[in-house]
Write a protein that holds these residues in place. Structure first.
Motif, short mmCIF file in Angstrom:
data_model
loop_
_atom_site.label_atom_id
_atom_site.label_comp_id
_atom_site.label_asym_id
_atom_site.label_seq_id
_atom_site.Cartn_x
_atom_site.Cartn_y
_atom_site.Cartn_z
N LEU A 193 0.80 -1.22 0.00
CA LEU A 193 0.00 0.00 0.00
C LEU A 193 0.84 1.27 0.00
O LEU A 193 0.44 2.28 -0.58
N THR A 194 2.01 1.23 0.66
CA THR A 194 2.78 2.45 0.88
C THR A 194 4.21 2.42 0.34
O THR A 194 4.85 3.46 0.22
N GLY A 195 4.75 1.22 0.10
CA GLY A 195 6.13 1.10 -0.33
C GLY A 195 7.13 1.05 0.82
O GLY A 195 8.34 0.91 0.58
N ILE A 248 2.08 4.96 8.58
CA ILE A 248 3.28 4.59 7.81
C ILE A 248 3.32 5.29 6.47
O ILE A 248 4.38 5.56 5.91
N GLY A 249 2.18 5.61 5.95
CA GLY A 249 2.09 6.29 4.66
C GLY A 249 0.64 6.38 4.25
O GLY A 249 -0.26 6.25 5.08
N LYS A 250 0.43 6.58 2.96
CA LYS A 250 -0.92 6.67 2.42
C LYS A 250 -1.05 5.71 1.24
O LYS A 250 -0.06 5.34 0.61
N VAL A 251 -2.28 5.30 0.99
CA VAL A 251 -2.52 4.37 -0.11
C VAL A 251 -2.02 4.98 -1.42
O VAL A 251 -2.45 6.07 -1.82
N ASP A 252 -1.09 4.28 -2.05
CA ASP A 252 -0.47 4.77 -3.27
C ASP A 252 -1.49 4.86 -4.40
O ASP A 252 -2.35 3.99 -4.55
N LYS A 253 -1.38 5.91 -5.18
CA LYS A 253 -2.35 6.13 -6.26
C LYS A 253 -2.31 5.00 -7.30
O LYS A 253 -3.31 4.74 -7.98
N ASN A 254 -1.15 4.34 -7.44
CA ASN A 254 -1.02 3.28 -8.43
C ASN A 254 -1.66 1.97 -7.98
O ASN A 254 -1.81 1.04 -8.79
N ALA A 313 -4.45 2.10 -5.62
CA ALA A 313 -5.74 2.43 -4.99
C ALA A 313 -6.92 1.72 -5.67
O ALA A 313 -7.78 1.15 -5.00
N GLU A 314 -6.97 1.75 -6.98
CA GLU A 314 -8.10 1.15 -7.68
C GLU A 314 -8.14 -0.36 -7.47
O GLU A 314 -9.21 -0.94 -7.28
N GLU A 315 -6.97 -0.98 -7.50
CA GLU A 315 -6.90 -2.44 -7.33
C GLU A 315 -7.41 -2.88 -5.96
O GLU A 315 -8.12 -3.88 -5.84
N VAL A 316 -7.08 -2.12 -4.93
CA VAL A 316 -7.50 -2.50 -3.57
C VAL A 316 -8.88 -1.96 -3.23
O VAL A 316 -9.50 -2.41 -2.25
N GLY A 317 -9.37 -1.02 -4.01
CA GLY A 317 -10.72 -0.50 -3.78
C GLY A 317 -10.79 0.63 -2.78
O GLY A 317 -11.85 0.90 -2.20
N LEU A 318 -9.68 1.34 -2.58
CA LEU A 318 -9.64 2.45 -1.64
C LEU A 318 -9.29 3.75 -2.36
O LEU A 318 -8.72 3.73 -3.46
N LYS A 319 -9.58 4.85 -1.71
CA LYS A 319 -9.20 6.14 -2.26
C LYS A 319 -7.71 6.36 -2.09
O LYS A 319 -7.14 6.08 -1.02
N ALA A 320 -7.05 6.82 -3.12
CA ALA A 320 -5.63 7.16 -3.01
C ALA A 320 -5.45 8.22 -1.93
O ALA A 320 -6.26 9.14 -1.81
N GLY A 321 -4.42 8.04 -1.12
CA GLY A 321 -4.16 8.99 -0.05
C GLY A 321 -4.77 8.61 1.28
O GLY A 321 -4.57 9.30 2.29
N THR A 322 -5.53 7.50 1.34
CA THR A 322 -6.09 7.04 2.61
C THR A 322 -4.95 6.67 3.55
O THR A 322 -4.06 5.90 3.17
N PRO A 323 -4.94 7.19 4.79
CA PRO A 323 -3.85 6.88 5.73
C PRO A 323 -3.78 5.38 6.05
O PRO A 323 -4.82 4.72 6.20
N VAL A 324 -2.55 4.87 6.15
CA VAL A 324 -2.30 3.46 6.47
C VAL A 324 -1.58 3.40 7.82
O VAL A 324 -0.45 3.89 7.95
N VAL A 325 -2.25 2.82 8.82
CA VAL A 325 -1.66 2.66 10.15
C VAL A 325 -1.19 1.22 10.30
O VAL A 325 -1.88 0.28 9.90
N LEU A 326 -0.03 1.04 10.90
CA LEU A 326 0.66 -0.25 10.92
C LEU A 326 -0.13 -1.34 11.64
O LEU A 326 -0.24 -2.47 11.16
N GLY A 327 -0.67 -1.07 12.83
CA GLY A 327 -1.36 -2.11 13.57
C GLY A 327 -0.38 -3.03 14.29
O GLY A 327 0.77 -2.68 14.53
N ALA A 328 -0.84 -4.25 14.63
CA ALA A 328 -0.05 -5.12 15.51
C ALA A 328 -0.26 -6.58 15.17
O ALA A 328 -1.15 -6.95 14.39
N GLY A 329 0.56 -7.43 15.79
CA GLY A 329 0.34 -8.86 15.72
C GLY A 329 -0.98 -9.22 16.37
O GLY A 329 -1.48 -8.49 17.23
N ASP A 330 -1.55 -10.37 15.99
CA ASP A 330 -2.91 -10.68 16.45
C ASP A 330 -3.01 -10.85 17.96
O ASP A 330 -4.03 -10.50 18.56
N GLY A 331 -1.96 -11.36 18.61
CA GLY A 331 -2.01 -11.50 20.05
C GLY A 331 -2.13 -10.17 20.75
O GLY A 331 -2.94 -9.99 21.67
#
Length: 508
Positions: free
Chosen positions: A167-169, A216-222, A224-242
């Motif tokens: 999503l961000t590179g 971490i970054g924003k959804v890359d414009k290249n 965005a269409e493939e993943v179904g999100l708007k380009a520039g949507t913020p991407v937060v890292l999150g955590a392991g499932d535990g």
């Protein structure tokens, strides 16, 4: 800013996409499954391309079914399976399938780590035992068996980290996933120079470690269409499932604890420092809040024991449940209620797949001890729930030596049954708390990470509001006394049979 949080939770069998609004209410979810490849004995791999397809499919499906616009999504965040090993090249392309947590092929590499660093030293540094389950042993296997892959590797990452990269590179991981690699110094919060040097690993092949709340970054414009999100949507890292499950269960203050009951089961708590057990029976993650830790102990077959019992001895309950359109487990629980605590002194040892915490014995076997002609199927059913809970009590007591906690939250599918919650309260001699959200706790934790990252939520403490307690079970003094007499017998039963387990394992 948009109104919704999109969270993806990468489990072993599939990716669950969930959509929450800014008040933390679940709007919808969609599961997209993927395959696990078992190429040899104890091997388990997944194709990261399947993860990406699952993200794209579930994101589009969820947005479509929820009737919202992609522009309304404020952030995307993640939780995922831990202890994996995926080598990426400089362009983020996978160099092989990911070796997932369940893979046990790197036994020789674990022994090499034991010889070069020492089991006690690794546990002191990382908070984990040496085991082929962890990432560094898998990396060492690639170094030994696929050196051409190792040489081309730019970074070793985990499942969620790969999607973040797409999503961000960026090549990053979070503190919780780093702490589950047998490679990270959880006290100094850095990759361990001692372990890296001992195994000859190039430190530059390890990703940067960031907070679960970092944008971490924003959804890359290249993409965005493939993943179904708007380009520039913020991407937060999150955590392991535990770690995400812990936050979703609202275990966010020191001394708060939770018990997950699914096919496997674990007890974990929030702490200001790691809890290092002298016998190495338990282990430690870094909490989603990087200033805290999550000591944990995991057993293999909890709900799996009850499921085995259902399939093996409870055909009558299955037929009745089908006729009455009820859950078979509801009928099994009714049988349990008809038997006094202690199952007429019948003990069940829940070691159907060896055991992790507290025994770490792959040769351990299940057993019923104390069977007599007076025992019925109802006794057997109750003894299974009690045996699993006795085993979890051993884990609980390890933590009680360091932190006093009188209450424990329960999440997971097994937490639905009031009968089991009663047994837990009496065996643990603790108040058992059932929160509103049981099976979506992990995705809620991921959503909270995203919400904190973009300022929707002020901190992880919001989990206490988003997942409130709806039922409490207090211990019954009479039952507590009965279980306190059986508990030491249960522990001695395992110890008495260890030699038998080993002998059985040697027979073809």
């Amino acid at each position: 800013m948009g109104k919704y949080i999109l969270a993806h939770d990468f489990g072993t069998t599939g990716n669950k996409a969930t959509l929450y609004n800014s008040e933390g209410k679940l709007i919808g979810s969609h599961l997209s499954e993927y395959e696990t490849f078992y190429l040899d004995v104890n091997w388990a791999e997944q194709d990261p391309a399947d993860w990406w397809k699952a993200v794209c499919k579930s994101t589009k499906k969820l947005i479509s079914e929820s009737g919202i616009k992609k522009e309304e999504i404020a952030v995307i965040s993640f939780s995922a399976q831990m202890m994996g090993c995926l080598p990426l090249d400089k362009n983020g392309n996978p160099l092989r399938r990911s070796i997932i947590w369940a893979d046990q092929r790197s036994v020789k590499q674990a022994q090499k780590l034991r010889e070069k660093v020492g089991a006690d030293k690794v546990y002191q540094i990382t908070g984990h035992r040496i085991s082929p389950a962890y990432s560094v042993e898998k990396i060492m296997w690639i170094m030994d068996k696929q050196p051409e892959v190792y040489e081309k590797t730019y970074k070793f990452v985990h499942a969620k980290d790969y999607i973040v990269n797409r999503l961000t590179g960026e090549f990053v991981t979070d503190y919780s996933d780093a702490s589950g690699m047998n490679l990270y110094d959880i006290n100094k919060k850095r990759w361990s120079p001692e372990i890296i040097s001992a195994i000859g690993l190039d430190k530059d092949k390890l990703p940067e470690v960031r907070s679960s709340f970092d944008v971490i970054g924003k959804v890359d414009k290249n993409i965005a269409e493939e993943v179904g999100l708007k380009a520039g949507t913020p991407v937060v890292l999150g955590a392991g499932d535990g770690a995400a499950a812990g936050v979703g269960a609202a275990v966010v203050r020191e001394g708060s604890a939770y018990n997950y009951i699914g096919s496997s089961s674990w007890i974990a708590l929030a702490a200001k420092k790691p809890i290092l057990d002298q016998k190495q029976q338990t282990f430690n993650w870094i909490h989603m809040d990087p200033e805290m830790y999550m000591p944990c102990g995991t057993m293999q077959t909890a709900g799996a024991s009850y499921n085995w019992l259902k399939n093996t001895l409870c055909q009558a309950e299955q037929q009745a449940a089908q006729n009455l359109d009820l859950s078979v487990y509801e009928l099994m629980n009714l049988s349990v209620e008809a038997v006094k605590p202690g199952a007429n002194n019948l003990l069940y040892l829940p070691y159907l797949m060896g055991e992790r915490s507290p025994h770490w014995n792959p040769n351990a076997k299940g057993a019923f001890i104390g069977l007599t002609l007076r025992h019925t199927r109802k006794d057997i059913i109750r003894s299974v729930l009690e045996g699993v809970t006795f085993n979890l009590k051993i884990i609980s007591e390890i933590f009680e030596n360091e932190i006093d906690f009188s209450k424990i939250r329960v999440i997971g599918g097994g937490a639905k049954g009031k009968t089991w919650r009663k047994i837990m309260a009496d065996v643990y001699n603790k108040e058992v708390l059932m929160p509103e959200i049981l099976e979506e706790a992990t995705s809620l934790g991921a959503a909270i990470a995203g919400g904190v990252g973009v300022g929707i939520f002020s901190g992880v403490e919001v989990a206490e509001e988003l997942n409130p307690i709806i039922e409490r079970q207090t211990p019954d003094p009479e039952n507590v006394e009965k279980y306190s007499k059986l508990y030491p017998v249960f522990k001695d039963a395992y110890s008495s049979l260890t030699g038998i387990y080993d002998r059985l394992s040697e027979i073809d």
